[in-house]
Design a protein around this motif. Structure first.
Motif, PDB file in Angstrom:
ATOM      1  N   LEU A  20       0.512  -1.293  -0.071  1.00  0.00           N
ATOM      2  CA  LEU A  20      -0.095   0.622  -0.285  1.00  0.00           C
ATOM      3  C   LEU A  20       0.866   1.397   0.027  1.00  0.00           C
ATOM      4  O   LEU A  20       0.366   2.040  -0.339  1.00  0.00           O
ATOM      5  CB  LEU A  20      -0.861  -0.200   1.292  1.00  0.00           C
ATOM      6  CG  LEU A  20      -1.925   1.352   1.600  1.00  0.00           C
ATOM      7  CD1 LEU A  20      -2.862   1.672   0.265  1.00  0.00           C
ATOM      8  CD2 LEU A  20      -2.317   1.251   2.716  1.00  0.00           C
ATOM      9  N   VAL A  21       2.189   1.355   0.785  1.00  0.00           N
ATOM     10  CA  VAL A  21       2.793   2.845   0.775  1.00  0.00           C
ATOM     11  C   VAL A  21       3.283   2.748  -0.085  1.00  0.00           C
ATOM     12  O   VAL A  21       3.691   3.506  -1.164  1.00  0.00           O
ATOM     13  CB  VAL A  21       3.519   1.633   2.008  1.00  0.00           C
ATOM     14  CG1 VAL A  21       5.020   3.548   2.401  1.00  0.00           C
ATOM     15  CG2 VAL A  21       2.738   2.060   3.394  1.00  0.00           C
ATOM     16  N   THR A  25       1.549   8.561  -3.575  1.00  0.00           N
ATOM     17  CA  THR A  25       0.756   9.734  -2.354  1.00  0.00           C
ATOM     18  C   THR A  25      -0.419   9.657  -2.507  1.00  0.00           C
ATOM     19  O   THR A  25      -1.007   9.183  -1.829  1.00  0.00           O
ATOM     20  CB  THR A  25       1.432  11.410  -3.109  1.00  0.00           C
ATOM     21  OG1 THR A  25       2.925  11.030  -2.825  1.00  0.00           O
ATOM     22  CG2 THR A  25       1.007  11.545  -1.866  1.00  0.00           C
ATOM     23  N   LEU A  28      -1.976   6.067  -1.218  1.00  0.00           N
ATOM     24  CA  LEU A  28      -1.944   6.719  -0.002  1.00  0.00           C
ATOM     25  C   LEU A  28      -2.325   7.689   1.075  1.00  0.00           C
ATOM     26  O   LEU A  28      -3.577   7.155   2.272  1.00  0.00           O
ATOM     27  CB  LEU A  28      -0.713   6.641   0.783  1.00  0.00           C
ATOM     28  CG  LEU A  28       0.192   6.851   1.994  1.00  0.00           C
ATOM     29  CD1 LEU A  28       0.046   5.501   2.721  1.00  0.00           C
ATOM     30  CD2 LEU A  28       1.660   7.294   2.360  1.00  0.00           C
ATOM     31  N   TRP A  31      -6.629   5.870   1.334  1.00  0.00           N
ATOM     32  CA  TRP A  31      -6.521   4.985   1.792  1.00  0.00           C
ATOM     33  C   TRP A  31      -6.739   5.183   2.951  1.00  0.00           C
ATOM     34  O   TRP A  31      -7.811   5.147   3.748  1.00  0.00           O
ATOM     35  CB  TRP A  31      -5.438   3.689   1.614  1.00  0.00           C
ATOM     36  CG  TRP A  31      -5.735   2.699   0.576  1.00  0.00           C
ATOM     37  CD1 TRP A  31      -5.054   2.625  -0.779  1.00  0.00           C
ATOM     38  CD2 TRP A  31      -6.396   1.791   0.122  1.00  0.00           C
ATOM     39  NE1 TRP A  31      -4.949   1.744  -1.621  1.00  0.00           N
ATOM     40  CE2 TRP A  31      -6.298   0.654  -0.838  1.00  0.00           C
ATOM     41  CE3 TRP A  31      -7.679   0.925   1.095  1.00  0.00           C
ATOM     42  CZ2 TRP A  31      -6.934  -0.534  -0.589  1.00  0.00           C
ATOM     43  CZ3 TRP A  31      -8.348   0.011   0.932  1.00  0.00           C
ATOM     44  CH2 TRP A  31      -7.974  -0.645  -0.297  1.00  0.00           C
TER      45      TRP A  31
END
Length: 653
Positions: A20-21, A25, A28, A31
């Motif tokens: 996910l990271v 940007t 992120l 989420w």
């Protein structure tokens, strides 16, 4: 199995989170927004439904949930027409974006400044501070001595510049030296050979700059480059970094190889001070081997915690003979004159007149303890004796180990020993077999040198030498051919040859102690080391003679940085044809067994053209901390000398 399942879930969660990271940007932010809504919306609903004063209708409660979510997320939560709600939320998001950006910019700027400070790139704004350039094991004794020298100052600072991490340097100094007291220790990170980075420690406004030789035997080129960079960093001086004038800066440097001494002196300028480690260490090794205990004398005189050299005004002694000054201070010992032009004369003829511009160089506890007190009346004439001239006898000497300084040691020995003296050199490699240098194989006027190949760490090789039969043994740090100093342009070795040499010396000393114990006699040992920490590990008796090159040069550099005139004093002391300290039999000066004021010994030495500054008692030679050495005793103090005691005098070599 349950533990394996738990671990597997944890690893899967970490994998999903990492994925996910790594999505960027935008992903992120999306989420995080979903996660925030997933928490805030249900929590707001629970708050509304559990509130007794909440609206009764479903639409009213949903409106209350929207207001709670808007207030929590700082997007207003306005109620009204859809267009009004949309405009309100848009304005709130725009305001939130600008405020967040502003906070981010401020935080980034502060973090950048903090990181810059942590990296040690800011400029030191100090005056009359001491600058230390370079990083090696010598930095710790240098800073320690500077802190001791500034203990009575209300405000002082030391700025260290080295190509190391600033925080790491501060932690190392704190761990080794502890609290600096009134002296602030400031570290900056940067290259000492870059003029722009040198300006970070403000050398122009400093009172002294010390250039430390880097660890290893190939650091002399770095010292020369640092001196040249220092000249470029302090423009406006036509005489190099050591040029004097208003607001003069004292520059002190050290090189190891005598071949590079002249180059470094040219780079330092006509008034810069450059010490040569090889020449000084070789000189002290030989002097101490000839006079056991001499290393303790120099350690006491060079340490800021002990008695030191101070220049004092002659006052009513102007126009009188220097010999009278010897008994004009009860708690200080006169040893020379500092002339008006800055030149120094050590142990001048007792009849030399003291001029109005002269200052008397004394050894004293502090600069305020050199108080006039005539003690000539205390001299007991009946106790003074006249020594019978002694012809130097032939001796058998042993040199264990070989390094770059060994030829200088042999050369110095030839100037001091009696005719017919033999020297056996034992070391590894072809250097020992051939003499290491053409000048060593030359015929000597007094010394007969023989070379033998052998491992000084091998107990069998040492046992074959019959070490107890020698009159004196010198152990020097042995380095192999790959460790010897190459031309200045050569790269430094990967590992430190000085550390390896000290390791071999420790092993040799361990075997020599066993040989001495087996022979039930005390070996006359003089040992050279590089690291003072290794000296503490050395298997030797208390009061043994060690010449620790790193600490010795550090003490000399700090003394000169605080009192520049001492450069001439030390040059005289360590010059072959100059004056130096000697340990001579006390019974050559005063009658054995007679208890006399020390002033009597001073007067006896004066009649021989010498300056008596202390004594060493044989009975206390193994007792710490002084090991029988007493520098600058009160001349009114009564002392009884035996036939095995020594008087410490400053006399011609």
């Amino acid at each position: 199995m349950a533990q394996q399942h738990t671990t597997s879930l944890r690893l899967r969660f970490r994998y999903r989170f990492d994925h996910l990271v790594s999505g960027g940007t935008t992903a992120l932010i999306g989420w995080l927004a979903l996660a925030c809504l997933a928490v805030v919306v249900p929590a707001s609903a629970v708050l509304v439904w559990s509130d007794r004063s909440a609206p009764a209708t479903l639409s009213g409660r949903l409106t209350a949930v929207w207001v709670s979510v808007g207030q929590t997320l700082k997007i207003g939560g306005a109620v009204g027409s859809p267009l009004y709600v949309l405009a309100s939320v848009s304005l709130a998001l725009v305001a939130l974006l600008f405020v967040s950006t502003l906070v981010s910019l401020i935080t980034t700027g502060i973090n950048r400044r903090i990181m810059q400070l942590r990296r040690g790139h800011s400029t030191v704004l100090e005056t009359r501070h001491t600058v230390v350039l370079g990083w090696s094991d010598q930095v710790f004794p240098v800073i320690g001595e500077l802190v001791a020298a500034n203990a009575n100052q209300r405000r002082s600072a030391i700025a260290v510049l080295a190509p190391q991490d600033k925080v790491w340097m501060e932690e190392e100094i704190s761990a080794r030296l502890g609290d600096g007291g009134r002296t602030r220790i400031i570290c900056r990170s940067g290259s000492t050979t870059d003029p722009a980075e040198l300006r970070r420690v403000s050398p122009r406004t400093a009172k002294a700059v010390l250039v430390l030789p880097p660890t290893g035997d190939t650091g002399d080129a770095h010292v020369v480059k640092t001196l040249l960079a220092l000249d470029a960093a302090v423009p406006g001086s036509d005489s190099g970094p050591g040029a004097k004038g208003e607001g003069e800066v004292v520059v002190v440097a050290a090189v190891r190889d005598s071949r590079n001494h002249l180059t470094a002196r040219l780079a330092a300028g006509p008034t810069g001070h450059v010490l040569c480690v090889d020449e000084i260490v070789a000189r002290l090794l030989v002097s101490t081997a000839r006079q056991p205990g001499l290393s303790l004398v120099y350690s006491e005189l060079l340490d800021f915690d002990g008695d030191e050299f101070y220049p004092v005004a002659p006052a009513d002694l102007v126009g009188r003979a220097f010999g009278e000054a010897l008994l004009s201070f009860a708690t200080s010992s006169a040893v020379g004159l500092l002339h008006g032009g800055g030149s120094v004369t050590l142990n001048p003829d007792p009849g030399t007149a003291i001029g109005p511009a002269d200052r008397i160089i004394v050894i004293s506890r502090d600069d305020d303890t050199a108080v006039r007190a005539d003690v000539a009346a205390l001299v007991e004439e009946t106790a003074i004796v006249t020594a019978v001239p002694v012809t130097a006898r032939a001796e058998r000497l042993l040199l264990l180990g070989w390094n770059r300084r060994a030829p200088l040691v042999i050369e110095q020995l030839d100037q001091h020993v009696g005719p017919g003296t033999t020297l056996d050199v034992v070391a590894l490699g072809m250097d020992a077999a051939t003499g290491g240098a053409p000048e060593v194989t030359a015929v000597r006027s007094r010394l007969d040198v023989s070379f033998h190949e052998g491992d000084i760490t091998d107990p069998l090789a040492l046992a074959k030498l019959d070490v107890p039969s020698y009159d004196g043994v010198i152990v020097i740090g042995e380095t192999g051919p790959e460790d010897e100093d190459a031309p200045m342009a050569s790269p430094a070795p990967v590992t430190d040859p000085q550390a390896r040499a000290d390791d071999r010396t420790l092993v040799a000393l361990l075997h020599l102690r066993a040989i001495g114990d087996a022979a039930q006699r005390e070996l006359a040992l003089t040992t050279e080391m590089s690291d003072d920490g290794n000296r503490l590990l050395a298997p030797a008796r208390g009061g043994a003679d060690f010449i620790v090159s790193g600490r010795l040069i550090s003490l000399l550099m700090t003394q000169i940085s605080e009192s520049p005139y001492l450069a001439e004093v030390f040059e005289e002391l360590f010059r072959a044809e100059g004056h130096e300290f000697h340990l001579k039999p006390a019974t050559d000066y005063v009658r054995a067994g007679s208890e006399v004021p020390f002033a009597t010994a001073v007067e006896s030495a004066r009649r021989r053209g010498e300056c008596a500054v202390g004594y060493r008692l044989r009975a206390l030679s193994t007792t710490a901390p002084g090991h029988g050495v007493r520098i600058n005793p009160d001349k009114r103090e009564r002392v009884r000398f035996s036939g095995e005691d020594w008087l410490i005098v400053l006399a011609e070599s």
